[in-house]
Design a protein around this motif. Structure first.
Motif, PDB file in Angstrom:
ATOM      1  N   ASN A   9      18.079  61.067  49.855  1.00  0.00           N
ATOM      2  CA  ASN A   9      17.631  60.799  48.485  1.00  0.00           C
ATOM      3  C   ASN A   9      18.733  60.843  47.428  1.00  0.00           C
ATOM      4  N   ILE A  10      19.853  61.508  47.739  1.00  0.00           N
ATOM      5  CA  ILE A  10      20.912  61.664  46.737  1.00  0.00           C
ATOM      6  C   ILE A  10      22.204  60.970  47.151  1.00  0.00           C
ATOM      7  N   ILE A  11      22.671  61.233  48.367  1.00  0.00           N
ATOM      8  CA  ILE A  11      23.967  60.691  48.792  1.00  0.00           C
ATOM      9  C   ILE A  11      23.862  59.236  49.239  1.00  0.00           C
ATOM     10  N   LEU A  12      22.834  58.907  50.002  1.00  0.00           N
ATOM     11  CA  LEU A  12      22.694  57.539  50.524  1.00  0.00           C
ATOM     12  C   LEU A  12      22.574  56.484  49.421  1.00  0.00           C
ATOM     13  N   PRO A  13      21.765  56.708  48.377  1.00  0.00           N
ATOM     14  CA  PRO A  13      21.709  55.701  47.301  1.00  0.00           C
ATOM     15  C   PRO A  13      23.070  55.421  46.667  1.00  0.00           C
ATOM     16  N   ILE A  14      23.898  56.451  46.578  1.00  0.00           N
ATOM     17  CA  ILE A  14      25.235  56.276  46.014  1.00  0.00           C
ATOM     18  C   ILE A  14      26.084  55.376  46.911  1.00  0.00           C
ATOM     19  N   PHE A  15      26.010  55.616  48.205  1.00  0.00           N
ATOM     20  CA  PHE A  15      26.817  54.829  49.141  1.00  0.00           C
ATOM     21  C   PHE A  15      26.293  53.406  49.298  1.00  0.00           C
ATOM     22  N   VAL A  16      25.000  53.189  49.018  1.00  0.00           N
ATOM     23  CA  VAL A  16      24.451  51.829  49.072  1.00  0.00           C
ATOM     24  C   VAL A  16      25.117  50.954  48.014  1.00  0.00           C
ATOM     25  N   ILE A  17      25.206  51.459  46.768  1.00  0.00           N
ATOM     26  CA  ILE A  17      25.840  50.676  45.698  1.00  0.00           C
ATOM     27  C   ILE A  17      27.337  50.538  45.961  1.00  0.00           C
ATOM     28  N   MET A  18      27.955  51.606  46.464  1.00  0.00           N
ATOM     29  CA  MET A  18      29.367  51.511  46.829  1.00  0.00           C
ATOM     30  C   MET A  18      29.589  50.431  47.888  1.00  0.00           C
ATOM     31  N   GLY A 107      33.600  61.015  37.579  1.00  0.00           N
ATOM     32  CA  GLY A 107      32.949  59.902  36.907  1.00  0.00           C
ATOM     33  C   GLY A 107      32.068  59.066  37.788  1.00  0.00           C
ATOM     34  N   ASN A 108      32.677  58.116  38.519  1.00  0.00           N
ATOM     35  CA  ASN A 108      31.852  57.165  39.261  1.00  0.00           C
ATOM     36  C   ASN A 108      31.317  57.708  40.575  1.00  0.00           C
ATOM     37  N   TYR A 109      31.438  59.002  40.794  1.00  0.00           N
ATOM     38  CA  TYR A 109      30.787  59.672  41.927  1.00  0.00           C
ATOM     39  C   TYR A 109      30.011  60.889  41.416  1.00  0.00           C
ATOM     40  N   GLY A 110      30.678  61.707  40.606  1.00  0.00           N
ATOM     41  CA  GLY A 110      30.058  62.942  40.130  1.00  0.00           C
ATOM     42  C   GLY A 110      28.854  62.714  39.228  1.00  0.00           C
ATOM     43  N   VAL A 111      28.949  61.745  38.310  1.00  0.00           N
ATOM     44  CA  VAL A 111      27.833  61.478  37.390  1.00  0.00           C
ATOM     45  C   VAL A 111      26.578  61.006  38.132  1.00  0.00           C
ATOM     46  N   PRO A 112      26.682  60.026  39.049  1.00  0.00           N
ATOM     47  CA  PRO A 112      25.480  59.626  39.787  1.00  0.00           C
ATOM     48  C   PRO A 112      24.865  60.764  40.607  1.00  0.00           C
ATOM     49  N   VAL A 113      25.713  61.585  41.236  1.00  0.00           N
ATOM     50  CA  VAL A 113      25.188  62.726  42.002  1.00  0.00           C
ATOM     51  C   VAL A 113      24.432  63.672  41.071  1.00  0.00           C
ATOM     52  N   ALA A 202      29.989  51.869  37.781  1.00  0.00           N
ATOM     53  CA  ALA A 202      31.010  52.817  38.235  1.00  0.00           C
ATOM     54  C   ALA A 202      31.011  52.914  39.760  1.00  0.00           C
ATOM     55  N   LEU A 203      29.827  52.992  40.360  1.00  0.00           N
ATOM     56  CA  LEU A 203      29.727  53.056  41.817  1.00  0.00           C
ATOM     57  C   LEU A 203      30.179  51.742  42.448  1.00  0.00           C
ATOM     58  N   PHE A 204      29.810  50.636  41.826  1.00  0.00           N
ATOM     59  CA  PHE A 204      30.251  49.320  42.294  1.00  0.00           C
ATOM     60  C   PHE A 204      31.780  49.252  42.291  1.00  0.00           C
ATOM     61  N   THR A 205      32.380  49.730  41.198  1.00  0.00           N
ATOM     62  CA  THR A 205      33.842  49.721  41.075  1.00  0.00           C
ATOM     63  C   THR A 205      34.485  50.598  42.132  1.00  0.00           C
ATOM     64  N   LEU A 206      33.894  51.764  42.383  1.00  0.00           N
ATOM     65  CA  LEU A 206      34.429  52.663  43.403  1.00  0.00           C
ATOM     66  C   LEU A 206      34.429  51.979  44.768  1.00  0.00           C
ATOM     67  N   PHE A 286      39.416  58.727  52.829  1.00  0.00           N
ATOM     68  CA  PHE A 286      38.790  59.669  53.754  1.00  0.00           C
ATOM     69  C   PHE A 286      38.030  60.799  53.044  1.00  0.00           C
ATOM     70  N   SER A 287      38.506  61.207  51.875  1.00  0.00           N
ATOM     71  CA  SER A 287      37.762  62.245  51.146  1.00  0.00           C
ATOM     72  C   SER A 287      36.431  61.692  50.656  1.00  0.00           C
ATOM     73  N   THR A 288      36.401  60.411  50.276  1.00  0.00           N
ATOM     74  CA  THR A 288      35.146  59.787  49.853  1.00  0.00           C
ATOM     75  C   THR A 288      34.163  59.708  51.019  1.00  0.00           C
ATOM     76  N   LEU A 289      34.648  59.318  52.184  1.00  0.00           N
ATOM     77  CA  LEU A 289      33.777  59.204  53.356  1.00  0.00           C
ATOM     78  C   LEU A 289      33.239  60.575  53.799  1.00  0.00           C
ATOM     79  N   PHE A 290      34.129  61.547  53.937  1.00  0.00           N
ATOM     80  CA  PHE A 290      33.703  62.865  54.419  1.00  0.00           C
ATOM     81  C   PHE A 290      32.868  63.628  53.391  1.00  0.00           C
ATOM     82  N   SER A 291      32.984  63.223  52.125  1.00  0.00           N
ATOM     83  CA  SER A 291      32.212  63.906  51.087  1.00  0.00           C
ATOM     84  C   SER A 291      30.713  63.709  51.262  1.00  0.00           C
ATOM     85  N   ALA A 292      30.320  62.659  51.980  1.00  0.00           N
ATOM     86  CA  ALA A 292      28.890  62.457  52.235  1.00  0.00           C
ATOM     87  C   ALA A 292      28.297  63.682  52.927  1.00  0.00           C
TER      88      ALA A 292
END
Length: 307
Positions: A9-18, A107-113, A202-206, A286-292
């Motif tokens: 509900n929180i992490i997956l929606p972020i990665f979908v837009i990314m 910003g483009n990760y912390g705010v959406p979370v 922001a997520l799109f840009t990331l 790799f930090s972005t991937l493992f952060s999931a």
């Protein structure tokens, strides 16, 4: 079970837009510099102003967050400097390594979370916005200065501090809020429209930025950065929170904010000043991937400890 719910509900929606940003970048080769400038000079300042102006918070809260932020990054600085020296990194690479640990993606990760965790709670979001502002001011002042100092030692990079639009957005937002000054609707309505657009773009840009990352060297020293940023960072934040007896949403927000992956902009400035850009890019990827995984665990712990 709750960890899976948080992930879904929180992490997956972020990665979908990314992922959308990633694949569109691969297909159409968008101008990343333009997307980045759109975020830095348009969306983020508008978002910061709208949120800080419309949220009720005290000067005491702002000072407490500022104290937390300073203490947090100072501790990370000394730990990353020590580890960098311990593993034998040369001066330039050690600077990039330290920056990758201190500069996190507020910003483009912390705010959406934050938006998904607290479901738009004004207090939670205002804390994240302040962290975002402080992080960006720090990155575009000290971050650039530290890279220039490796080669030139010039102090002129400090002037970039006063060129940051989010600095003035923060000052105006807080000042007008505290003084209870009404902002005309022809300004406030566009600001709110900009704020609404910020998270998705922001997520799109990331995602688009991640799609452009290329790396050629080994991963040996990258792992040290990942451990410090994703594991040690939240542990330090937790220690500070307990030391100062912070509770409730404030404690949750600070703890979660501390767990964000390395800021993409740390790789951007490393590229700009040609200071081990491939190394910086690997860390961001790799930090972005493992952060999931790690951010999911931190959100779960924040609810368990401070909910």
């Amino acid at each position: 079970m709750e960890l899976f719910i948080i992930l879904k509900n929180i992490i997956l929606p972020i990665f979908v837009i990314m992922a959308i940003g990633y694949f569109i970048q691969k297909k159409f080769h968008l101008n990343i510099a333009t997307l980045a400038k759109l975020n830095i000079y348009f969306l983020v300042p508008g978002f910061i102003f709208a949120k800080l102006y419309s949220t009720t918070f005290s000067a005491g809260l702002f000072l407490n967050i500022l104290l937390f932020f300073i203490l947090y990054v100072v501790i990370l600085y000394f730990i990353s400097q020590f580890i960098g020296k311990l593993v034998g990194l040369e001066k330039g690479k050690k600077t990039t390594f330290t920056n990758s640990v201190m500069f996190f993606n507020s910003g483009n990760y912390g705010v959406p979370v934050n938006d998904l965790v607290f479901r738009g709670d004004p207090l939670g979001m205002s804390i994240q916005v302040i962290m975002l502002t402080l992080q960006n001011i720090f990155l575009f002042s000290y971050g650039i200065f530290s890279l220039q100092a490796v080669h030139t030692g010039k102090l002129k990079a400090l002037l970039s501090y006063f060129k940051m639009p989010m600095l003035y957005a923060m000052l105006f937002g807080i000042s007008l809020n505290m003084l209870n000054i009404a902002v005309p609707s022809f300004i406030l309505i566009p600001a709110n429209y900009i704020a609404d657009a910020m998270i998705s773009l922001a997520l799109f840009t990331l995602g688009a930025q991640v799609a452009t990352i290329r790396f050629t060297s080994g991963l040996g020293h990258v792992y040290y950065s990942l451990v410090l940023r994703l594991l040690v960072g939240p542990a330090i934040a937790l220690a500070i929170i307990y030391t100062f007896r912070v509770e409730g949403i404030v404690a949750q927000s600070l703890f979660i904010a501390s767990a964000m992956p390395t800021s993409v902009n740390s790789a951007v400035i490393a590229e700009e000043y040609n200071n081990h850009p491939e190394f910086a890019a690997q860390i961001v990827l790799f930090s972005t991937l493992f952060s999931a995984i790690t951010v999911t665990v931190v959100i779960y712990l924040s609810r368990l400890l401070f909910g």
